[in-house]
Motif scaffolding. Sequence first.
Motif, mmCIF file in Angstrom:
data_model
loop_
_atom_site.group_PDB
_atom_site.id
_atom_site.type_symbol
_atom_site.label_atom_id
_atom_site.label_comp_id
_atom_site.label_asym_id
_atom_site.label_seq_id
_atom_site.Cartn_x
_atom_site.Cartn_y
_atom_site.Cartn_z
ATOM 1 N N GLY A 134 36.449 5.450 -23.592
ATOM 2 C CA GLY A 134 36.264 6.427 -22.481
ATOM 3 C C GLY A 134 37.218 7.311 -22.410
ATOM 4 N N THR A 135 37.192 8.500 -21.803
ATOM 5 C CA THR A 135 38.178 9.382 -21.568
ATOM 6 C C THR A 135 38.419 9.702 -20.286
ATOM 7 N N ALA A 136 39.372 10.155 -19.791
ATOM 8 C CA ALA A 136 39.763 10.533 -18.500
ATOM 9 C C ALA A 136 38.920 11.855 -18.232
ATOM 10 N N ASP B 237 37.590 -3.709 -24.998
ATOM 11 C CA ASP B 237 38.889 -3.497 -25.935
ATOM 12 C C ASP B 237 38.531 -4.221 -27.247
ATOM 13 N N GLU C 19 47.265 7.482 -18.866
ATOM 14 C CA GLU C 19 46.093 7.765 -19.468
ATOM 15 C C GLU C 19 45.274 6.502 -19.523
ATOM 16 N N GLY C 20 45.904 5.445 -20.134
ATOM 17 C CA GLY C 20 44.913 4.112 -20.409
ATOM 18 C C GLY C 20 44.603 3.715 -18.943
ATOM 19 N N TYR D 271 43.788 5.377 -16.392
ATOM 20 C CA TYR D 271 42.690 6.165 -15.805
ATOM 21 C C TYR D 271 41.408 5.610 -16.650
ATOM 22 N N ASP D 272 41.596 5.580 -18.255
ATOM 23 C CA ASP D 272 40.349 4.976 -18.988
ATOM 24 C C ASP D 272 39.730 3.904 -18.511
ATOM 25 N N GLN D 273 40.588 3.008 -18.120
ATOM 26 C CA GLN D 273 40.194 1.478 -17.688
ATOM 27 C C GLN D 273 39.611 1.736 -16.303
ATOM 28 N N LEU E 208 36.018 2.585 -17.011
ATOM 29 C CA LEU E 208 35.330 1.478 -17.737
ATOM 30 C C LEU E 208 35.052 0.591 -16.617
#
Lengths: 338, 366
Positions: free
Chosen positions: A36-38, A75, A176-177, A179-181, A184
């Motif tokens: 995923g990306t923010a 992950d 950023e990680g 945000y991605d999570q 998700l």
Amino acid sequence: MIRSTGKLIWTLACGLLATLAVVAACGGDEADTGAGTATQTASPAAGATYQFDCDGDHPGTTPDTQAFPVEVTDDTGVTVTLEEPPAAIAALSAGHTEMLYAMAAGEQLIAADNFSDCPAAAAELEHLDSFEPSVEAIIALAPDLVIMTYDPGDVRRSLEDASIPVFFVNSPESVEGVYDQILLLGEVTGHVAESEALVTEMSDAIEVIEASLDGAGQGPSVFHEVDTSYYSAGPGSFVADLYDILRVENIATATGEPFPLLNEEAIIDGAPDVIILADEAAGESAETVKARAGWDSIPAVQGDRIYAVDPHIVSRPGPRLVEAIRTLAKLLYPDEFP
Amino acid sequence: VNFLRRAAQVEFTGGASSSMTTPLRSPFRLCHLFGVVVLVAVGLLALAVGTASVPLEATVRIVLSHLPFIELDNDLPEAWRDIIWTNRLPRVLVAGLAGATLALAGATYQGVFRNPLADPYLIGVATGANLAVTIVVVSGSSLSTHSVSLVPFVAFTGAVASVAVVYGVARVGNTVSVATLILAGVALSALSTAITSYLMIKNTSNSLTIFSTVLGGFNATRWIDLAWVLPYAVPAAVVILAHGRILNVLSLDEEQAQYLGVNVERTKLLLLGAASLAAAAAVSVSGTIGFVGLIVPHAVRLAWGPDNRQLLLMTIILGAAFLIGADLLARYVDRPSEIPVGIITAICGVPFFLYLLRRSGGAVHL
């Protein structure tokens, strides 16, 4: 003859092993938190002041059943399929507990790990040991989803054998990680819209802080003390990413390790302008640091810029990272953040 | 050149043992001179090299400026003076002192226990120290007062308490059975380790502090650490060195020692007590650094023979040199990070030790 051969072999062995140690220490920290990306679209609203309040009420919203069944890859590369929104989640890390409450999914939680002390509502949940998770204790709670970040052995497999779906996500190593999570977990719990709104609010608030730094010039250098043996936070750690965002020079960067044991000479030689203490619980304070023999020449000591921060805020990847950045910004840039 | 072969040829026959118990004119040998040269060289290198690049000339001036009667115009940066005088020099000295003490304690244990596997941690010194530190950390008590770390005090108390319990179990009247001592030591160590592990997994927020204390090292070493160790290490070394000849006899056969007029029980207690106190003091500032007390005495035996009258002094010298060198690698190889020094003593010490064992043709003696 014999003696010199012995010395040669010893030297070679030491050299070889030392090289291996360096290679091992330098490599392997490239792990990305992944899927995923923010989505950062809207420009920050002026004065965006997102804050996740531990004492506040975090009511849940009804999960979006239309989105289910949903397939999400975790992950570890495992695709987890959920037929309907989970309604009895066990979250085995404090950061994920906070994320779920922040995206209005808190009411779907039935259990959290022992460190989940925020928000206040988390106190009502069942508490589980996440360091040595008890498979029996988890099964007994009959969760319909377990969110794990650490498996000491075969916990995941045992849970899956008991037909309990497991969603395994690593602890985020950057903002950023996080945000991605959040995005998700939004998919997994049926709160896509709320998770997207949360990420937008968080990133807007951080952009506002960053914008205030534009005129600040070169930021101070900083030493982040995790404990009294001088463990610190370097590249690849969540804490170091906060310092990167705040454009300060982290003296542990040169180690190339996420959690380096920093040599004391390197701290004195690194001459940090600010020292941030995450080990207040161990009795450390500005006073004890100033009293350390040999630290008198450090600018942070001379300028009296030694601050203790709450490690639960600064090193817990979750919605409170906004508060962490705001807190650190005030300590690092007193002129820009009076 | 052929010292290794000679060492391998020394057998514990009656002839060899009588030559090891007859008076020696002087305990000092050429090997000791060699050892001192190695120690001084390693020590100076460790003082000159570090994470921070302080020029050699500045290092020399900083050290000299602290000697009495030498007045030097000291215009060097304060950071350099702190690094050399407050950090690096005490670090080298404490590493040397801990290495010497652990190696000497190991040699003494091996002799008294007549067991080549004996190391300074055999009867609970390290596990007792670790448990005490863990209990204090977990209880939330502060481990420093007036910025002086209390870890050495706590660790020393735990180490001595642990050894006292082991002695208490093994003592019957005035005699102490060596086998019982070892068994009681191993058993109590297992218990302490189990409790330490339990406290660690139940207090994960403190586990880093406990872990780094247990693993050991010299990163935050101060001059005061010398004061923790010296009062125990020096008297212990004097006592043990004075008993080199008796240790030779003891390591052969307690009965024979009795015939030779040695008060075996008193001597054993004296030697073990001295070695244990010294090891406890070393562990209290260094943490559990493995292999020094095992490898150094055996390496000296393999190289120069098992006669304790020269072995003990040589063990002190090379133990110091070995740990100073290992600590230099620990702070230099991965700079500006530290590698726990126990890992260095293992990965550099063990291959060399295995090589010595191989050269000896399988003949290991005490």
